[in-house]
Design an enzyme around this catalytic site. Structure first.
Site, mmCIF file in Angstrom:
data_model
loop_
_atom_site.group_PDB
_atom_site.id
_atom_site.type_symbol
_atom_site.label_atom_id
_atom_site.label_comp_id
_atom_site.label_asym_id
_atom_site.label_seq_id
_atom_site.Cartn_x
_atom_site.Cartn_y
_atom_site.Cartn_z
ATOM 1 N N ASN A 196 -10.578 6.531 10.575
ATOM 2 C CA ASN A 196 -10.184 7.922 10.304
ATOM 3 C C ASN A 196 -11.001 8.485 9.159
ATOM 4 O O ASN A 196 -11.441 9.617 9.177
ATOM 5 C CB ASN A 196 -8.704 7.983 9.956
ATOM 6 C CG ASN A 196 -7.890 8.187 11.205
ATOM 7 O OD1 ASN A 196 -8.318 8.896 12.112
ATOM 8 N ND2 ASN A 196 -6.734 7.573 11.256
ATOM 9 N N ASN A 229 0.882 -1.177 0.000
ATOM 10 C CA ASN A 229 0.000 0.000 0.000
ATOM 11 C C ASN A 229 0.915 1.222 0.000
ATOM 12 O O ASN A 229 1.464 1.599 1.038
ATOM 13 C CB ASN A 229 -0.881 -0.043 1.259
ATOM 14 C CG ASN A 229 -1.888 1.088 1.305
ATOM 15 O OD1 ASN A 229 -1.870 1.987 0.456
ATOM 16 N ND2 ASN A 229 -2.756 1.066 2.287
ATOM 17 N N ASN A 240 -14.175 -0.665 17.902
ATOM 18 C CA ASN A 240 -13.666 -0.403 19.254
ATOM 19 C C ASN A 240 -14.469 0.562 20.102
ATOM 20 O O ASN A 240 -14.071 0.837 21.226
ATOM 21 C CB ASN A 240 -12.237 0.147 19.156
ATOM 22 C CG ASN A 240 -11.281 -0.903 18.658
ATOM 23 O OD1 ASN A 240 -11.093 -1.930 19.300
ATOM 24 N ND2 ASN A 240 -10.689 -0.665 17.494
ATOM 25 N N GLU A 299 -8.581 -5.795 5.073
ATOM 26 C CA GLU A 299 -8.459 -5.457 3.652
ATOM 27 C C GLU A 299 -7.274 -6.179 3.016
ATOM 28 O O GLU A 299 -7.330 -6.577 1.858
ATOM 29 C CB GLU A 299 -8.341 -3.936 3.495
ATOM 30 C CG GLU A 299 -9.640 -3.242 3.889
ATOM 31 C CD GLU A 299 -9.509 -1.748 4.096
ATOM 32 O OE1 GLU A 299 -9.758 -1.005 3.152
ATOM 33 O OE2 GLU A 299 -9.173 -1.320 5.219
ATOM 34 N N HIS A 359 -13.484 2.379 0.249
ATOM 35 C CA HIS A 359 -13.453 1.308 1.255
ATOM 36 C C HIS A 359 -14.151 0.045 0.733
ATOM 37 O O HIS A 359 -14.644 -0.770 1.520
ATOM 38 C CB HIS A 359 -14.177 1.707 2.564
ATOM 39 C CG HIS A 359 -13.584 2.877 3.288
ATOM 40 N ND1 HIS A 359 -14.338 3.912 3.760
ATOM 41 C CD2 HIS A 359 -12.305 3.177 3.609
ATOM 42 C CE1 HIS A 359 -13.555 4.788 4.349
ATOM 43 N NE2 HIS A 359 -12.307 4.375 4.263
ATOM 44 N N ARG A 361 -2.709 -2.182 -3.266
ATOM 45 C CA ARG A 361 -3.940 -1.438 -3.022
ATOM 46 C C ARG A 361 -3.922 -0.196 -3.902
ATOM 47 O O ARG A 361 -2.960 0.563 -3.894
ATOM 48 C CB ARG A 361 -3.993 -1.017 -1.560
ATOM 49 C CG ARG A 361 -5.229 -0.239 -1.276
ATOM 50 C CD ARG A 361 -5.339 0.131 0.161
ATOM 51 N NE ARG A 361 -6.632 0.764 0.349
ATOM 52 C CZ ARG A 361 -6.957 1.422 1.440
ATOM 53 N NH1 ARG A 361 -6.119 1.505 2.422
ATOM 54 N NH2 ARG A 361 -8.147 1.981 1.530
ATOM 55 N N ARG A 398 -12.207 15.253 8.111
ATOM 56 C CA ARG A 398 -13.050 15.622 6.960
ATOM 57 C C ARG A 398 -14.460 15.975 7.420
ATOM 58 O O ARG A 398 -15.018 15.306 8.290
ATOM 59 C CB ARG A 398 -13.127 14.458 5.966
ATOM 60 C CG ARG A 398 -11.871 14.308 5.132
ATOM 61 C CD ARG A 398 -11.897 13.027 4.311
ATOM 62 N NE ARG A 398 -10.951 12.056 4.828
ATOM 63 C CZ ARG A 398 -10.846 10.811 4.403
ATOM 64 N NH1 ARG A 398 -11.636 10.361 3.454
ATOM 65 N NH2 ARG A 398 -9.945 10.006 4.923
ATOM 66 N N LYS A 414 3.449 0.810 3.017
ATOM 67 C CA LYS A 414 3.090 -0.211 4.013
ATOM 68 C C LYS A 414 3.132 -1.560 3.323
ATOM 69 O O LYS A 414 2.700 -1.665 2.172
ATOM 70 C CB LYS A 414 1.646 0.011 4.494
ATOM 71 C CG LYS A 414 1.526 1.016 5.586
ATOM 72 C CD LYS A 414 0.124 0.940 6.179
ATOM 73 C CE LYS A 414 -0.371 2.322 6.509
ATOM 74 N NZ LYS A 414 -1.756 2.571 6.324
ATOM 75 N N LEU A 465 -16.089 2.612 9.960
ATOM 76 C CA LEU A 465 -15.888 3.858 10.702
ATOM 77 C C LEU A 465 -14.474 3.905 11.253
ATOM 78 O O LEU A 465 -14.143 3.216 12.226
ATOM 79 C CB LEU A 465 -16.906 3.950 11.850
ATOM 80 C CG LEU A 465 -18.375 3.729 11.446
ATOM 81 C CD1 LEU A 465 -19.273 3.627 12.668
ATOM 82 C CD2 LEU A 465 -18.863 4.836 10.525
#
Ligand code: AMP
Length: 400
Positions: free
Chosen positions: A210, A7, A334, A383, A179, A90, A240, A14, A208
């Protein structure tokens, strides 16, 4: 077979190495500050943490260091690069060109380039990652997995805005959604968990984190989603704004003497939880502050909860009902407080939480009350695993 997931961002990369026999993560790493002084690589293999700091001027050097770390005599997990069967990348925007993942060849690269106009920050960075890994691993097959692809099943009534049609026909301005890999994964997991055929289910998936988006998944297909042409539309996010009245921009710009780039920058980076609370973009900070009585933190949470509730109501209407609501990603997995606030007072739609079960964090669980007609589930997203599975499937087919 082992598959490497990449990614790439404009100054970061990453990666995750996944063993496809067990579907387990063998190693994961993050390279930061590529092309900036202080480049560093951090890699985790089980309990072992390895870190190196060295200049990495571009993504090619970063990819070389990624391979060196994976093959490191002491901290690595591979003896040779040949153990990597394929690389899955990705890619954020696939436009209308990609309705599914794709083997990376010249045509694919060209199409990703063409879609850079819709994701000028992300697609060029993703492409840098693709080109760099192709340079250092020229014989390894590669696959691109798109954030937008899952939503390509949306009907025109969901993906078109009320602009003059010409903007769509000529400029391809429409809702694309993001997403998608996560919405697809958790909706499939939900069907599996419930022991039902996904074709028979109406699921609302709430990713849900960042960045946040919701999706209406009817019979396994995305029929609507909250993000749009860009990932700015929809519910309030970390920094955002989510959806606002477009004409409010003109008002603010006139008063503040801002141009459109400055305005969009405010909407992307200075709004959301951060802008409303004035404290932080991180949900934990905002929830803590609200619990201590901070009014701006509380109103930021209220806006978020209310926004999610409105989408759930809307998507139930879109699908003619709902069988399951899924919470996923950092906040969804979480925050029991958010889940409680979102689901409360939905009993008239047959949706009720079990307060005890709702205490879970980060594990797959049914948190609905025994008499809830609608299942409410927490499903950790993965993902990388979807990217790895798609990569394995496509590479298998191409070598087939
Ligand atoms: P993601 O983008 O999926 O990594 O999600 C990041 C978001 O999840 C941040 O806003 C975090 O504050 C939030 N998050 C992570 N852990 C928790 C937690 N225990 N409670 C509330 N929010 C959390």
């Amino acid at each position: 077979m082992k598959i490497l997931i990449v990614n790439a961002g404009s100054s970061s990369l990453k990666y995750q190495l996944i063993d496809m026999v067990q579907e387990t993560t063998v190693a994961k790493g993050l390279i930061e500050r590529i092309g900036i002084p202080g480049s560093k690589l951090k890699q985790t293999v089980g309990e072992d943490k390895y870190q190196v700091e060295m200049p990495m001027n571009d993504h090619i050097e970063a990819s070389k260091q990624m391979l060196a770390a994976l093959m490191h005599a002491e901290h690595g997990v591979l003896r040779s690069m040949d153990e990597i069967g394929a690389v899955g990348h990705r890619v954020v925007h696939g436009g209308e060109h990609f309705t599914a993942s794709s083997i990376i060849d010249d045509d694919c690269i060209k199409a990703i380039e063409e879609n850079s106009q819709f994701a000028p920050l992300h697609n060029p960075a993703n492409l840098m990652g693709i080109k760099a890994t192709k340079t250092v691993m020229p014989n390894t097959p590669m696959v691109a997995v798109f954030d937008t692809a899952f939503h390509q099943t949306m009907p025109a009534k969901s993906f078109l805005y009320g602009f003059p049609m010409d903007y769509y026909s000529r400029l391809k301005v429409r809702r694309y959604g993001f997403h998608g890999t996560s919405h697809r994964f958790v909706s499939e997991q939900a069907a599996q968990f419930l022991g039902k055929d996904i074709k028979d289910l109406r699921i609302i998936t709430c990713h849900l984190g960042n960045g946040s988006s919701l999706s209406a998944v009817h019979g396994g297909k995305s029929v609507d989603t909250s993000m749009g042409l860009t990932p700015l539309e929809g519910v309030l996010m970390g920094t955002r704004s989510g959806s606002v009245d477009p004409a409010s921009l003109q008002f603010i710009m006139n008063h503040e003497g801002m141009d459109i780039n400055q305005m969009v920058d405010v909407l992307n980076k200075k709004s959301g939880l951060l802008g409303v609370s004035g404290l932080s973009s991180d949900m934990r900070d905002v929830e803590d502050a609200a619990a201590k009585g901070n009014k701006h933190a509380q109103i930021a949470l209220d806006i978020l909860h209310n926004g999610i509730r409105k989408y759930i109501g809307a998507y139930a209407a879109v699908m003619g009902g709902v069988d399951a609501v899924v919470f996923t990603a950092g906040i969804g997995e979480n925050s029991p407080e958010l889940r409680e606030e979102v689901i409360k007072d939905f009993e008239y739609m047959g949706m009720k939480l079990d307060p005890q079960k709702n205490k879970v964090r980060g594990v797959l669980a049914d948190i609905s009350a025994a008499d809830s007609k609608v299942k409410v589930l927490v499903i950790p997203t993965n993902e990388e695993l979807v990217i790895a599975r798609d990569t394995l499937e496509l590479v298998g087919e191409s070598q087939g």
